[in-house]
Design a protein around this motif. Structure first.
Motif, PDB file in Angstrom:
ATOM      1  N   LYS A   1     -38.137   9.979 -28.733  1.00  0.00           N
ATOM      2  CA  LYS A   1     -39.078   9.804 -29.917  1.00  0.00           C
ATOM      3  C   LYS A   1     -40.487  10.276 -29.605  1.00  0.00           C
ATOM      4  N   VAL A   2     -40.922  11.314 -30.199  1.00  0.00           N
ATOM      5  CA  VAL A   2     -42.039  11.712 -29.844  1.00  0.00           C
ATOM      6  C   VAL A   2     -42.986  11.986 -31.390  1.00  0.00           C
ATOM      7  N   LYS A   3     -44.385  11.996 -31.175  1.00  0.00           N
ATOM      8  CA  LYS A   3     -45.324  12.428 -32.031  1.00  0.00           C
ATOM      9  C   LYS A   3     -45.863  13.594 -31.823  1.00  0.00           C
ATOM     10  N   ASN A   4     -45.935  14.610 -32.812  1.00  0.00           N
ATOM     11  CA  ASN A   4     -46.702  15.928 -32.475  1.00  0.00           C
ATOM     12  C   ASN A   4     -48.102  15.416 -32.505  1.00  0.00           C
ATOM     13  N   ARG A   5     -48.725  16.429 -31.734  1.00  0.00           N
ATOM     14  CA  ARG A   5     -50.172  15.850 -31.618  1.00  0.00           C
ATOM     15  C   ARG A   5     -50.936  16.577 -32.696  1.00  0.00           C
ATOM     16  N   LEU A   6     -50.439  17.742 -33.190  1.00  0.00           N
ATOM     17  CA  LEU A   6     -51.238  18.570 -34.236  1.00  0.00           C
ATOM     18  C   LEU A   6     -50.784  17.864 -35.678  1.00  0.00           C
ATOM     19  N   ASP A   7     -49.860  17.655 -35.983  1.00  0.00           N
ATOM     20  CA  ASP A   7     -49.330  17.250 -37.485  1.00  0.00           C
ATOM     21  C   ASP A   7     -48.849  15.851 -37.488  1.00  0.00           C
ATOM     22  N   ARG A   8     -48.962  15.194 -36.371  1.00  0.00           N
ATOM     23  CA  ARG A   8     -48.963  13.700 -36.002  1.00  0.00           C
ATOM     24  C   ARG A   8     -47.644  13.217 -36.730  1.00  0.00           C
ATOM     25  N   ARG A   9     -46.612  14.071 -36.882  1.00  0.00           N
ATOM     26  CA  ARG A   9     -45.322  13.565 -37.386  1.00  0.00           C
ATOM     27  C   ARG A   9     -44.415  13.157 -36.284  1.00  0.00           C
ATOM     28  N   ILE A  10     -43.292  12.323 -36.592  1.00  0.00           N
ATOM     29  CA  ILE A  10     -42.272  11.734 -35.845  1.00  0.00           C
ATOM     30  C   ILE A  10     -41.338  12.770 -35.534  1.00  0.00           C
ATOM     31  N   TYR A  11     -40.594  13.059 -34.583  1.00  0.00           N
ATOM     32  CA  TYR A  11     -39.564  13.898 -34.221  1.00  0.00           C
ATOM     33  C   TYR A  11     -38.673  13.253 -33.181  1.00  0.00           C
ATOM     34  N   ALA A  12     -37.345  13.771 -33.083  1.00  0.00           N
ATOM     35  CA  ALA A  12     -36.469  13.412 -31.976  1.00  0.00           C
ATOM     36  C   ALA A  12     -36.480  14.425 -31.029  1.00  0.00           C
TER      37      ALA A  12
ATOM     38  N   THR B   1     -35.534  17.042  -7.641  1.00  0.00           N
ATOM     39  CA  THR B   1     -36.219  17.801  -6.772  1.00  0.00           C
ATOM     40  C   THR B   1     -35.843  19.226  -6.706  1.00  0.00           C
ATOM     41  N   LYS B   2     -34.610  19.366  -7.191  1.00  0.00           N
ATOM     42  CA  LYS B   2     -34.201  20.661  -7.204  1.00  0.00           C
ATOM     43  C   LYS B   2     -34.958  21.552  -8.370  1.00  0.00           C
ATOM     44  N   LYS B   3     -34.639  22.818  -7.983  1.00  0.00           N
ATOM     45  CA  LYS B   3     -35.118  23.831  -8.915  1.00  0.00           C
ATOM     46  C   LYS B   3     -34.369  23.952 -10.163  1.00  0.00           C
ATOM     47  N   GLN B   4     -34.917  23.366 -11.294  1.00  0.00           N
ATOM     48  CA  GLN B   4     -34.074  23.161 -12.575  1.00  0.00           C
ATOM     49  C   GLN B   4     -35.216  23.205 -13.836  1.00  0.00           C
ATOM     50  N   SER B   5     -34.275  23.751 -14.963  1.00  0.00           N
ATOM     51  CA  SER B   5     -34.929  23.880 -16.250  1.00  0.00           C
ATOM     52  C   SER B   5     -34.426  23.023 -17.101  1.00  0.00           C
ATOM     53  N   ILE B   6     -35.304  22.687 -17.910  1.00  0.00           N
ATOM     54  CA  ILE B   6     -35.013  21.572 -19.150  1.00  0.00           C
ATOM     55  C   ILE B   6     -34.829  22.453 -20.404  1.00  0.00           C
ATOM     56  N   LEU B   7     -34.147  22.213 -21.202  1.00  0.00           N
ATOM     57  CA  LEU B   7     -33.896  22.549 -22.635  1.00  0.00           C
ATOM     58  C   LEU B   7     -34.301  21.523 -23.537  1.00  0.00           C
ATOM     59  N   TYR B   8     -35.389  22.012 -24.452  1.00  0.00           N
ATOM     60  CA  TYR B   8     -35.899  21.053 -25.132  1.00  0.00           C
ATOM     61  C   TYR B   8     -35.455  21.354 -26.757  1.00  0.00           C
ATOM     62  N   ILE B   9     -34.840  20.451 -27.468  1.00  0.00           N
ATOM     63  CA  ILE B   9     -34.557  20.801 -28.747  1.00  0.00           C
ATOM     64  C   ILE B   9     -35.013  19.814 -29.605  1.00  0.00           C
ATOM     65  N   GLN B  10     -36.023  20.256 -30.629  1.00  0.00           N
ATOM     66  CA  GLN B  10     -36.702  19.533 -31.455  1.00  0.00           C
ATOM     67  C   GLN B  10     -36.014  19.338 -32.842  1.00  0.00           C
ATOM     68  N   MET B  11     -35.750  17.889 -33.258  1.00  0.00           N
ATOM     69  CA  MET B  11     -34.951  17.790 -34.212  1.00  0.00           C
ATOM     70  C   MET B  11     -35.682  16.784 -35.330  1.00  0.00           C
ATOM     71  N   GLU B  12     -35.103  16.505 -36.483  1.00  0.00           N
ATOM     72  CA  GLU B  12     -35.761  15.308 -37.459  1.00  0.00           C
ATOM     73  C   GLU B  12     -35.152  14.123 -36.862  1.00  0.00           C
ATOM     74  N   TYR B  13     -36.130  13.145 -36.901  1.00  0.00           N
ATOM     75  CA  TYR B  13     -36.062  11.946 -36.454  1.00  0.00           C
ATOM     76  C   TYR B  13     -35.509  11.098 -37.413  1.00  0.00           C
ATOM     77  N   CYS B  14     -34.676  10.146 -37.370  1.00  0.00           N
ATOM     78  CA  CYS B  14     -33.735   9.351 -38.304  1.00  0.00           C
ATOM     79  C   CYS B  14     -34.055   8.000 -38.037  1.00  0.00           C
ATOM     80  N   ASN B  15     -34.366   6.935 -38.649  1.00  0.00           N
ATOM     81  CA  ASN B  15     -34.557   5.580 -38.317  1.00  0.00           C
ATOM     82  C   ASN B  15     -33.453   4.946 -37.883  1.00  0.00           C
TER      83      ASN B  15
END
Length: 337
Positions: A67-78, A133-147
């Motif tokens: 669960k995150v909050k966007n620093r700009l629009d201050r909305r909650i997302y998953a 520690t390995k060289k890896q990448s992370i996929l980020y998917i920003q989605m709607e947050y539900c209660n």
């Protein structure tokens, strides 16, 4: 350093306004007013620059949902964070993981989780579960947050306390979402209460398309067993369980959208069944529903409390032969009666 967006026709959900709700007003006291800008702390990490983590929503073998909050629009997302391991042997695995992005970015429906954007970054330390520690990448998917989820409402007996018309409303919303994805040749394949989210207005939001796939015309509109990991077995259609053998139903080792209908039948039963006293009781009851004799499938508590058409619809959805199960469109018609 990789900070590449994943292109799609709907990466920003442009033209769609996200309504304000109480969830987007909470947690306003998080400390993002530090004099040090996020970019100075985390370099060019888009994730750390744009978002503040508020908590873990779930974890799995390959990542987590936060669960995150966007620093700009201050909305909650998953945001779902998935590790993408390097190496030729990981190429196919990563390709399957990216299927979720492709799938959810192509859908737009009021009862399906909203997709906003996705991107890949290099190996940033975010949490112990994804600190490698390995060289890896992370996929980020920003989605709607539900209660919450349907699973939580069932476990808390909130569904059993609703009147039957309200339960039918939730069932119809699930079916409407299935009508939409099935019309686009998408099989969810992991339909279960934990993947049915509930928003602040008690509306159904179908989510977690991590195992979803499109039916390919050249494969006779079906998919085969070797492409996918295991699911929660209690919601598996019977033809999926038979895939471990050399032959499925009528010698076929593939399945189609009717697998989702079988899973839906199990969920409808849970939604109309009085609350279970223990997890063991739930497990035993659902297994009898799947494989018991006609007289054993439905407990007395269900028979005396559930509407008659619910039992008929459940039996129809749980037909062992997928061709005898209803389509989502047919279910939508009968659920409105």
């Amino acid at each position: 350093m990789n900070n590449a967006p994943i292109e799609s026709g709907n990466t920003s959900n442009s033209g769609v306004d996200v309504e304000d709700n109480s969830e987007n007003e909470e947690d306003d006291d998080f400390d993002d007013d530090d004099n040090t800008p996020p970019s100075a702390l985390f370099g060019s990490s888009r994730y750390h620059t744009d978002f503040v983590e508020l908590g873990i929503l779930g974890r799995g073998g390959g990542g987590e949902v936060v669960k995150v909050k966007n620093r700009l629009d201050r909305r909650i997302y998953a945001i779902k964070k998935i590790l993408l391991e390097n190496g030729k042997d990981k190429f196919l695995q990563n390709k399957k993981l990216l299927r979720e992005v492709t799938t959810i970015s192509s859908v737009m429906h009021k009862n399906i989780v909203r997709y906003y954007q996705a991107w890949v970054e290099g190996n940033y330390k975010t949490d112990a579960s994804v600190d490698h520690t390995k060289k890896q990448s992370i996929l980020y998917i920003q989605m709607e947050y539900c209660n919450t989820t349907l699973r939580k409402l069932l476990d808390e007996n909130a569904i059993s306390e609703m009147n039957q018309s309200e339960v039918w409303r939730l069932v119809r919303q699930i079916v409407e979402a299935l009508v939409y994805i099935h019309s686009r040749r998408i099989i969810h394949r992991d339909l279960k209460p934990g993947n049915i989210f509930i928003d602040s207005d008690l509306n159904i939001i179908l989510g977690d398309f991590g195992l979803a796939t499109r039916r390919h015309e050249k494969s006779n509109n079906k998919i085969t067993e070797t492409e996918y990991p295991e699911m929660d077995a209690i919601y598996n259609a019977v033809e999926e369980g038979m895939m471990s053998s050399t032959k499925g139903i009528k010698g076929d080792t593939s399945y189609g959208v009717k697998a989702d209908i079988y899973s839906l039948g199990i969920m409808i039963f849970e939604m109309f069944c009085p609350a279970f006293a223990t997890y063991m009781e739930r497990s035993e009851t659902l297994n009898r529903l799947r494989s018991g004799t006609p007289d054993e499938r439905f407990p007395a508590a269900f028979t005396t409390s559930a509407p008659p058409n619910a039992k008929e619809i459940i039996i129809w959805c749980l037909e062992r032969d997928p061709t005898k199960r209803p389509s989502a469109e047919e279910l939508l018609k009968v659920s409105r009666q």
